[in-house]
Scaffold this active site. Structure first.
Site, PDB file in Angstrom:
ATOM      1  N   CYS A 160      37.900  25.816  40.139  1.00 11.08           N
ATOM      2  CA  CYS A 160      38.777  25.917  41.014  1.00 11.08           C
ATOM      3  C   CYS A 160      38.746  27.412  42.172  1.00 11.08           C
ATOM      4  O   CYS A 160      39.041  28.262  41.588  1.00 11.08           O
ATOM      5  CB  CYS A 160      40.494  26.556  40.682  1.00 11.08           C
ATOM      6  SG  CYS A 160      41.766  26.199  41.753  1.00 11.08           S
ATOM      7  N   CYS A 356      44.940  21.804  44.315  1.00  7.24           N
ATOM      8  CA  CYS A 356      44.414  23.172  43.738  1.00  7.24           C
ATOM      9  C   CYS A 356      45.623  24.087  44.148  1.00  7.24           C
ATOM     10  O   CYS A 356      46.050  24.108  44.826  1.00  7.24           O
ATOM     11  CB  CYS A 356      43.390  24.106  44.837  1.00  7.24           C
ATOM     12  SG  CYS A 356      42.808  25.840  44.264  1.00  7.24           S
TER      13      CYS A 356
END
Length: 419
Positions: A160, A356
Site C-alpha cells: 500500500c 488505497c
C-alpha cells in the site's frame, strides 16, 4: 502429511487463504495444501490506525489454524527452493512436495539492509514504522513534544504505497489536537514525482498537505540514517525539477555534494524497503525486478503454465493491497479450474484493480480505487453508504475503514465469499 497435492499454495496470508477457500467452494474434492510456518495471521490494513492509537492491534491478529479452510492441509514449514521441471518445492525441513498446480503468494519481506543504518536505527528505537511495529509508532507519537517530524518511504515497491502518508496525516491531526502543531515542522520527502498517481486523489491530498502545512519534497530517495545524531540522508533523483509545494526556511535541511540532502529529525517514520522473499527472488520465476513474472491479466506465470502468482509478490504495476488480492483471487481460481478440466486458462479479467483507503485525519478518509491505467474507478456500492465523491474526505469512509472492512475481511473474504 502427504507429499503430493493437486494444488499447492505457498503462503497463508490474504491471497493464500482466499484462494484455498474459493477453490474449495468451487470443488470440495480438490486436494489442496497450504505451506506457511506462521502460527499467526495479521490484518495489516488496520496497522495504520494502530500507529495512531485508533485501533487495538490484538484485534488484527488471528490464529492461522482457525483460518485454514476445511479440507485443506496446512504444512507448517517454509519453502526454500523450487524445482519447476519436476513440479516440486523443497522446505526448510528437507521435505519435498510435488504438485499439479502451484499458487505462489508468500507476500513480501522488509529488507532493512537496503538503507544504510536503518537496522541500527530501528534497533535503537530512533525510527518507528507501522510496517514493523505500529504500537511503537503510537508510543513515539505520544512521547513527541514538538520539533522536526519526517515521514518517508523507499524507492522499492511497498505494501500500500499510500500507507506512509496515512500515518503522517493522522500524526498531523494528533499534533493539532494536542497543541503541538505550532511547535512542529512536518516534512514528507519521497522518491516519487507526484503525491499519488491518480490525479483526482492527488488533488485532494495536496489540499490536505497544505492544510497541515506539510513540506512535501518529491524526488528524495532515502539512502542513510545516522541514528546517533538523528539525521537522515536522501539522494535527489531529479535535481533539475525539484520543488516543495509548501515553502519553509528549511533550517533542518542541508544540501551536500552529489545531490545528497541531510535532514535532522526529532521524529522519523519510515516505510522500509521491501522485496520478494529470498526463495522467490533467487528462483527462475521472477522478472528482472525480482518479482514473480506473471501475466498482468490472467496471473498465470509467463513461462510455466501450471504456476500462478498473486498478491504482494506478483510483478504487477499496481498497488500491493488486500483490495487488489480481492479481485485477483477469482481470476486465479477460475483459471486453475479450467486447467483441471483440460480447458484453456483464458480468464484475463484482472485489469489492475487496487484500492488505497487514505486516512487524512481522525474521522476522515479518501478512498482511491484505480486500475493499471491509473483511472479512478469508485465502487458503485459506495452510493449505498451515501458516499458519492469518494475522492474527497468523508467521515463515512472512515467508518468503512475502521469497522466495515475488518468485518468483511474476517467474516467474508477469509471464508471464500466474494465481496
Amino acid at each position: 502429511m502427504k507429499t503430493h497435492y493437486q494444488i499447492l499454495i505457498i503462503g497463508a496470508g490474504t491471497a493464500g487463504i482466499m484462494t484455498a477457500a474459493q477453490l474449495k467452494k468451487k470443488d470440495s474434492s480438490l486436494e489442496i495444501g497450504i505451506i506457511d510456518p506462521s502460527e499467526l495471521h495479521y490484518y495489516q490494513p488496520a496497522w495504520t490506525l494502530v500507529g495512531a492509537g485508533a485501533y487495538d492491534k490484538q484485534k488484527t491478529i488471528r490464529n492461522t489454524k482457525d483460518l485454514i479452510p476445511t479440507g485443506v492441509e496446512w504444512i507448517k514449514e517454509m519453502v526454500v527452493s523450487f524445482d519447476v521441471d519436476n513440479n516440486s518445492v523443497a522446505t526448510d525441513k528437507n521435505t519435498v512436495l510435488t504438485y499439479d498446480y502451484l499458487v505462489v503468494c508468500p507476500g513480501l519481506v522488509n529488507d532493512l539492509t537496503m538503507i544504510e543504518g536503518l537496522q541500527e536505527a530501528v534497533d535503537k528505537g530512533v525510527v518507528c514504522s507501522n510496517y514493523i511495529d505500529p504500537e511503537y509508532t503510537w508510543k513515539q507519537l505520544q512521547a513527541f513534544k514538538g520539533g522536526t517530524a519526517i515521514f518517508t518511504q523507499p524507492s522499492t515497491p511497498i505494501k500500500c504505497g499510500g500507507a506512509p502518508q496515512k500515518i503522517m496525516y493522522l500524526a498531523c491531526d494528533y499534533f493539532r489536537k494536542n497543541g503541538l502543531d505550532t511547535k512542529t515542522k512536518v516534512y514528507f520527502p519521497m522518491p516519487g514525482s507526484v503525491i499519488f498517481g491518480v490525479k483526482k486523489i492527488a488533488d485532494t491530498l495536496l489540499d490536505v498537505v497544505k492544510r497541515y502545512g506539510i513540506d512535501f519534497k518529491p524526488f528524495h530517495n532515502p539512502i542513510k540514517i545516522d541514528a546517533a545524531n538523528k539525521k537522515v540522508y536522501f539522494k535527489m533523483t531529479n535535481t533539475q525539477d525539484n520543488h516543495c509545494f509548501v515553502t519553509s526556511d528549511d533550517t533542518a535541511v542541508r544540501h551536500l555534494e552529489d545531490g545528497v540532502v541531510e535532514m535532522s529529525f526529532d521524529f522519523l517514520h519510515l516505510a522500509p524497503p521491501q522485496t520478494a522473499p529470498k526463495f522467490v527472488k533467487e528462483s527462475v520465476l521472477v522478472n528482472e525486478a525480482g518479482w514473480l513474472d506473471v501475466d498482468l491479466n490472467s496471473l498465470q506465470h509467463k513461462k510455466f503454465a501450471n504456476i500462478f502468482g498473486l498478491g504482494d509478490v506478483a510483478g504487477l504495476p499496481t498497488a500491493k493491497t488486500g483490495a487488489a488480492v480481492r479481485k485477483q483471487v477469482p481470476v486465479v481460481v477460475d483459471n486453475i479450474c479450467k486447467l483441471i478440466q483440460k480447458k484453456v486458462a483464458d480468464n484475463k479479467e484482472y485489469e489492475g484493480y487496487s484500492s488505497c483507503p487514505l486516512v487524512t485525519g481522525y474521522g476522515k478518509m479518501v478512498l482511491a480505487e484505480f486500475n493499471y491505467k491509473n483511472e479512478f474507478i469508485p465502487d458503485p456500492k459506495l452510493k449505498q453508504m451515501l458516499v458519492f465523491s469518494s475522492h474527497k474526505e468523508h467521515w463515512r469512509l472512515w467508518m468503512l475503514k475502521k469497522h466495515l472492512l475488518p468485518y468483511l475481511y474476517w467474516e467474508k473474504m477469509m471464508k471464500g465469499e466474494q465481496v
